[in-house]
Design a protein around this motif. Structure first.
Motif, PDB file in Angstrom:
ATOM      1  N   GLU A 193      52.002  44.056  30.745  1.00 57.35           N
ATOM      2  CA  GLU A 193      52.513  45.308  30.164  1.00 57.35           C
ATOM      3  C   GLU A 193      52.954  46.241  31.278  1.00 57.35           C
ATOM      4  OE1 GLU A 193      49.147  46.383  27.891  1.00 57.35           O
ATOM      5  OE2 GLU A 193      47.968  47.051  29.608  1.00 57.35           O
ATOM      6  N   GLY A 194      53.717  47.270  30.863  1.00 60.82           N
ATOM      7  CA  GLY A 194      54.235  48.225  31.840  1.00 60.82           C
ATOM      8  C   GLY A 194      55.391  47.635  32.640  1.00 60.82           C
ATOM      9  N   GLU A 195      55.697  48.277  33.759  1.00 62.07           N
ATOM     10  CA  GLU A 195      56.779  47.793  34.616  1.00 62.07           C
ATOM     11  C   GLU A 195      56.452  46.386  35.113  1.00 62.07           C
ATOM     12  OE1 GLU A 195      59.048  48.964  38.811  1.00 62.07           O
ATOM     13  OE2 GLU A 195      57.270  50.072  38.160  1.00 62.07           O
ATOM     14  N   PRO A 196      57.429  45.460  35.035  1.00 65.48           N
ATOM     15  CA  PRO A 196      57.146  44.089  35.501  1.00 65.48           C
ATOM     16  C   PRO A 196      56.645  44.087  36.951  1.00 65.48           C
ATOM     17  CG  PRO A 196      59.263  44.188  34.383  1.00 65.48           C
ATOM     18  CD  PRO A 196      58.807  45.613  34.537  1.00 65.48           C
ATOM     19  N   THR A 197      55.483  43.489  37.130  1.00 63.62           N
ATOM     20  CA  THR A 197      54.856  43.430  38.454  1.00 63.62           C
ATOM     21  C   THR A 197      54.310  42.026  38.657  1.00 63.62           C
ATOM     22  OG1 THR A 197      54.234  45.764  38.241  1.00 63.62           O
ATOM     23  CG2 THR A 197      53.132  44.492  39.960  1.00 63.62           C
ATOM     24  N   TRP A 198      54.494  41.487  39.875  1.00 64.02           N
ATOM     25  CA  TRP A 198      54.063  40.124  40.162  1.00 64.02           C
ATOM     26  C   TRP A 198      52.949  40.127  41.207  1.00 64.02           C
ATOM     27  CZ3 TRP A 198      58.873  41.436  38.659  1.00 64.02           C
ATOM     28  CH2 TRP A 198      59.490  40.647  37.648  1.00 64.02           C
ATOM     29  N   PHE A 199      51.916  39.314  40.933  1.00 64.04           N
ATOM     30  CA  PHE A 199      50.751  39.225  41.799  1.00 64.04           C
ATOM     31  C   PHE A 199      50.620  37.784  42.305  1.00 64.04           C
ATOM     32  CE2 PHE A 199      50.143  42.379  38.536  1.00 64.04           C
ATOM     33  CZ  PHE A 199      49.633  43.491  39.210  1.00 64.04           C
ATOM     34  N   ALA A 200      50.074  37.616  43.493  1.00 65.92           N
ATOM     35  CA  ALA A 200      49.825  36.267  44.016  1.00 65.92           C
ATOM     36  C   ALA A 200      48.715  35.610  43.220  1.00 65.92           C
ATOM     37  CB  ALA A 200      49.444  36.335  45.491  1.00 65.92           C
ATOM     38  N   SER A 201      48.892  34.320  42.912  1.00 64.03           N
ATOM     39  CA  SER A 201      47.909  33.630  42.075  1.00 64.03           C
ATOM     40  C   SER A 201      46.703  33.140  42.875  1.00 64.03           C
ATOM     41  CB  SER A 201      48.579  32.454  41.353  1.00 64.03           C
ATOM     42  OG  SER A 201      49.094  31.543  42.301  1.00 64.03           O
ATOM     43  N   ARG A 202      46.820  33.029  44.209  1.00 64.60           N
ATOM     44  CA  ARG A 202      45.661  32.629  44.995  1.00 64.60           C
ATOM     45  C   ARG A 202      45.448  33.598  46.149  1.00 64.60           C
ATOM     46  NH1 ARG A 202      47.236  26.823  47.711  1.00 64.60           N
ATOM     47  NH2 ARG A 202      49.462  27.127  47.981  1.00 64.60           N
ATOM     48  N   ARG A 203      44.209  33.660  46.616  1.00 66.18           N
ATOM     49  CA  ARG A 203      43.867  34.577  47.695  1.00 66.18           C
ATOM     50  C   ARG A 203      44.431  34.058  49.011  1.00 66.18           C
ATOM     51  NH1 ARG A 203      39.300  35.175  49.452  1.00 66.18           N
ATOM     52  NH2 ARG A 203      39.302  37.406  49.879  1.00 66.18           N
ATOM     53  N   LYS A 204      44.941  34.985  49.792  1.00 68.11           N
ATOM     54  CA  LYS A 204      45.432  34.702  51.138  1.00 68.11           C
ATOM     55  C   LYS A 204      46.406  33.507  51.174  1.00 68.11           C
ATOM     56  CE  LYS A 204      42.897  38.059  52.385  1.00 68.11           C
ATOM     57  NZ  LYS A 204      43.547  39.384  52.291  1.00 68.11           N
TER      58      LYS A 204
END
Length: 976
Positions: free
Chosen positions: A478-489
């Motif tokens: 939801e909200g403004e489309p934002t992309w996050f990394a699926s794995r740490r580091k």
């Protein structure tokens, strides 16, 4: 110098020693060329104002005046520009950025600078150079500096993060893995970062450069987040394209400084061409240099040769054991520092090194540089040669040639080495594989949004969507489309110095990791049964685990090496550019390369005799890359076969030789390039030779190859034709990387094909056909172009060519005639537009705007000539060909001049032969005026017929002027 037993102290001058070598019983016959470069005087620039404390420090360091290039660079920086300084080794480049940084940091107590070097040894060396500037003088501030890299202890790293230095030294790998990945710990650095220094930027070519470009995008993005906009100072060895390369690397406009003011002592070059082992000959010459009292550095092309030469020198001259050393990657940091310090003090008289010592590490004053094999590029040769002669004395560079194509090219044409410009440094900042590897890293550092198109302007939404489908990015719900990394580091999974996944090599008994290899080379070098060489030790590969990306090996005393045999297929996915050159077409585009490792050879050491060929069953490897290809006319293939030569052997030989000489034009290694040739390629419809970037996504080499293809083939012909072998050898057409065991190869066929491609044999002679106006192949089918929905835009087109039909062997080869100029009249703008060959892509863009394109013989001639420049099929555009319409009505053709004379009472001002003559003489004004007149005549003839309903022509037999009724209707033509 302090000498030991066996070291002569006759103190001969270097010029005298060179003359002795020319008469030496062991080396005289090897000398093929001697070239002396005179000394170069210093050129100083005008005095610049500096703060008093800096002037006082400069005075204490003996800096009374600055060289002209140093002054020019500092003036650019004071204007607020990003700057690239491209000058030779030892020209005082480091003083430029140190002065700029010290001035800035002394005026702004919060300002900081980031120094980035490609090698850890350079960080140590440059910190030593900076130290005299760090202590406060007069009213000057105390400025701190520290190194943060893989050799920095955990305790020291923590201390650096808690007490941030004003100047931080690091390398690209540490910036990527630690500083950017943990940017919250570096807030003081990012929010006040004023300068980013990138030294030795010519090393950031190819895949390494593509990775660094992404690291710098991430760096600039975090700087923007913390509120800073640092300026970049780039330092490079001399390259042919510094501005273009620097701008591609940092994606900023920059000013380039290339003028040189630094002095240089005289320097000699000796070219030696041994018949026996160049490595052993080099070891013996190295001994002679050191014994004569000359401090010497030898550069080899591999770790193994470095260690072998060290062993040979120690065995042949035991008295030198404590006076020489090897130096290479893989040594412990403390060991490397000890060698560097011993060289600088003069305790060591000679060193044998890989490329690890070629950059500006201070190792004191050296006299002779011995290159064991041509280093591969002009730039690297001068870079290594710049390690000697820094004391103001004469110096000597010796090239000991190997039996490779590049080495032997310069042995036969040594004068060309000194006439040649430096190679171009190339990288692809938009390599899709590299971009896709770094976007998850960026998202882990700060979630990505579409606003980040400021840093990734090319196709960011599509890339994010693709990575989301792969599962490496997650999107907000939801909200403004934002992309996050699926794995740490995710940074841990990206190797800056390779493309694709990395495989780890483990020793079977100990479980210890002894090395890594990138995905593109794992199948070729570490397949089951392969011999893997590491630190002069042999290992036999037991197992290749594709899922875990592990390679299991065990030590072996086997005295052979292995080489794979491969089969390749190339599919054209997209054509980017196309041009007629010589008597061929060259195209650049996106390729899908499928390579199958079918088996491997065992070859004995020494001697390289074939011991056997063994099958392998490995899955095919497929990757997409960028390549260029040369299309060979069927007439040339028939001509070669008619002469009784092996056509496939000929194009195979050209592929090998051209790849071998490609580093003459771009900074690269032979392994960076792949190639394949076809006697018939289904998509091309004829024979073709493909050369492509050896890394997924491409690194810019093919783009460079497309631009220099004519010169590349000319050099290839010259080199192969002057090789003294009869049927081909490693010096001309054999390749050590050939997947089919260098079979088939035909040197005579290669030379004949090259002569045909380059126009040394006219196509008319090859085809045995005269001009035939009726027989020309149609262009290949490509995507149609859509008309613009507006009031009718009618475009009238005509073009002239660089060659006549006779020049290219007949009208069936219209596609090889080349555009000299094209003129277009746009009825919408009521304007003429002129396009010379280098602007031909602009013509295609303009043609896309037209609702109707009108010409005279446009389909049979103009479109076929233009077909060499684009994969687009222009015949699918809405086009009206006046000549075609007349032929349908009369059953015979009439010339434009005839119709214009009779209908408009004005004709053409010249003809096609005169137009070609104007082009060859460079009389472009006359040529453009003639072509423009023809376009105006074509336009007026069409408008006359449109309005009057007829044209006028003269009957040949009766000489009567007759009306030719035409029912032209613009709306009907637009609706077709």
């Amino acid at each position: 110098m302090n000498g030991g037993s066996g070291i002569e102290r006759d103190k001969v001058k270097l010029s005298q020693y060179i003359e002795r070598l020319k008469e030496h019983p062991d080396f005289a016959d090897l000398v093929v060329y001697h070239h002396a470069l005179p000394p170069r005087p210093a050129v100083y620039g005008p005095d610049l104002p500096f703060p008093d404390h800096l002037l006082e420090r400069m005075k204490r360091l003996g800096l009374d005046r600055l060289y002209s290039h140093q002054v020019e660079a500092l003036q650019c920086l004071r204007r607020g520009s990003h700057v690239l300084v491209s000058t030779p080794t030892a020209s005082g480049k480091s003083l430029i950025y140190n002065l700029a940084v010290m001035e800035e940091l002394s005026q702004d107590p919060a300002a900081r600078a980031l120094y980035i070097f490609p090698l850890k040894a350079l960080e140590q060396d440059q910190l030593k150079n900076l130290n005299p500037w760090l202590g406060g003088v007069g009213d000057g501030p105390q400025i701190s500096a520290a190194i943060y890299d893989g050799d920095t202890s955990a305790y020291r790293r923590k201390k650096i993060r808690s007490h941030m230095p004003r100047i931080l030294f690091t390398n690209p790998d540490m910036l990527h893995l630690s500083i950017l990945a943990h940017h919250q710990n570096w807030e003081d650095l990012f929010k006040d970062l004023h300068f980013v220094i990138l030294d030795e930027v010519h090393t950031y070519r190819g895949i390494f450069g593509s990775h660094l470009n992404q690291v710098l995008r991430r760096l600039k993005r975090l700087c923007r987040l913390y509120g800073s906009r640092p300026r970049f100072i780039l330092l490079s060895a001399t390259v042919s394209n510094p501005g273009e390369f620097g701008a591609s690397l940092i994606e900023e406009k920059l000013e380039v400084v290339e003028t040189l003011g630094a002095p240089k002592a005289g320097q000699h070059f000796l070219f030696l061409n041994p018949e026996a082992s160049p490595n052993f000959s080099a070891a013996r010459l190295f001994i002679d240099c050191v014994r004569r009292g000359f401090r010497t550095i030898a550069f080899t092309q591999s770790r193994k040769v470095t260690e072998l030469m060290h062993v040979w020198v120690s065995q042949l001259s035991p008295e030198l054991r404590n006076k020489i050393s090897s130096y290479r990657a893989g040594f412990m940091p403390q060991e490397r520092r000890q060698i560097e310090q011993a060289l600088a003090r003069g305790d060591l008289l000679g060193v044998i090194s890989t490329s690890a010592l070629e950059m500006g590490i201070d190792i004191g004053y050296l006299d002779i540089c011995l290159l064991v094999g041509y280093p591969g590029t002009i730039i690297t040769t001068w870079q290594r040669g710049g390690r000697v002669g820094r004391s103001g004395r004469e110096s000597l560079v010796i090239i000991m040639a190997k039996p490779d194509a590049l080495d032997q090219y310069f042995m036969k044409h040594p004068e060309d080495f000194f006439k040649r410009t430096f190679e171009a440094a190339v990288l692809d900042p938009n390599n899709p594989c590299v971009v896709d590897a770094h976007l998850p890293c960026a998202a882990a550092e700060e979630p990505l949004t579409l606003k980040d198109r400021a840093f990734w302007p090319q196709g960011l939404p599509d890339r994010l969507e693709g990575l989301e489908k792969k599962g490496t990015l997650h999107r907000s719900a939801e909200g403004e489309p934002t992309w996050f990394a699926s794995r740490r580091k995710p940074q841990r999974f990206v190797n800056l110095r390779s493309a694709g996944e990395t495989y780890t090599i483990f020793e079977q008994e100990t479980g210890q990791a002894i090395g890594t290899v990138d995905q593109t080379r794992a199948f070729k070098e570490c397949h089951p049964g392969a011999v893997y060489l590491h630190r002069a030790s042999h290992y036999l590969v037991d197992h290749l685990d594709l899922e875990k990306r592990d390679i299991i090996v065990h030590p072996s005393e086997l005295r052979y090496f292995t080489r794979v045999r491969t089969e390749k297929e190339t599919e054209i996915m997209e054509v980017f550019r196309s041009r007629p050159k010589g008597q061929f077409l060259v195209r650049e585009g996106r390729l899908k390369v499928t390579e199958r490792v079918s088996g491997f050879e065992k070859r004995s050491l020494p001697g390289q005799e074939l011991m056997g060929v063994f099958p392998l069953e490995l899955p095919p490897q497929t990757f997409e890359t960028v390549g260029f290809w040369v299309e060979i006319e069927p007439a040339l293939k028939r001509f070669v076969e008619y002469k009784g030569l092996h056509f496939m052997g000929g194009i195979h030989a050209i592929e090998h030789a051209a790849i071998g000489l490609f580093p003459l034009f771009a900074l690269c290694d032979r392994d960076d390039i792949g190639g394949i040739c076809y006697p018939h390629h289904d998509q091309v419809g004829k024979s073709a030779i493909f050369i492509y970037d050896g890394y997924p996504g491409g690194v810019g080499l093919a783009r460079r190859g497309f631009e220099v293809v004519l010169d590349l083939l000319e050099r290839t012909w010259k080199h192969v034709s002057t090789c003294e072998c009869e049927e081909g050898c490693p010096s001309c057409i054999h390749s050590p990387k050939c997947g089919s065991g260098n079979k088939p190869l035909d040197k005579d066929a290669a030379l004949l094909i090259l002569e045909g491609l380059l126009g040394r044999i006219p196509l008319e002679q090859i085809s045995g056909q005269g001009p035939e106006a009726e027989s020309a192949p149609s262009p290949g089918a490509v995507e149609p172009l859509s008309p613009e929905p507006a009031r009718p835009r009618v475009l009238y087109l005509d073009l002239e060519t660089q060659k006549t039909a006779q020049d290219v062997g007949g009208w069936q080869n219209t596609h090889l005639m080349g555009v000299s100029v094209a003129v277009l009249f746009d009825s919408f703008e009521e304007t003429f537009h002129v396009f010379e060959e280098d602007k031909i892509d602009n013509l295609f863009s303009h043609l896309e705007k037209g609702d109707l394109i009108i010409g005279f013989n446009i389909k049979r001639f103009d479109y076929r000539v233009l077909g060499a420049y684009s994969p687009r099929d222009l015949s699918e555009r809405p086009t009206f060909d006046i000549l075609e319409d007349i032929y349908k009505r009369l059953g015979f053709r009439l010339g434009l001049d005839h119709l214009a004379q009779e209908t408009l009472r004005r004709g053409k001002t010249a003809d096609g032969l005169q137009a070609v003559e104007w082009f060859r003489k460079g009389q472009m004004e006359e040529l453009i005026a003639y072509c423009r007149h023809d376009v105006a005549v074509t336009r007026d003839l069409f408008l006359y017929g449109l309005q009057k309903g007829h044209l006028i022509y003269k009957d040949k037999q009766s000489a009567r002027r007759l009306r030719l009724l035409v029912d032209w209707n613009l709306n009907a033509l637009l609706a077709q």
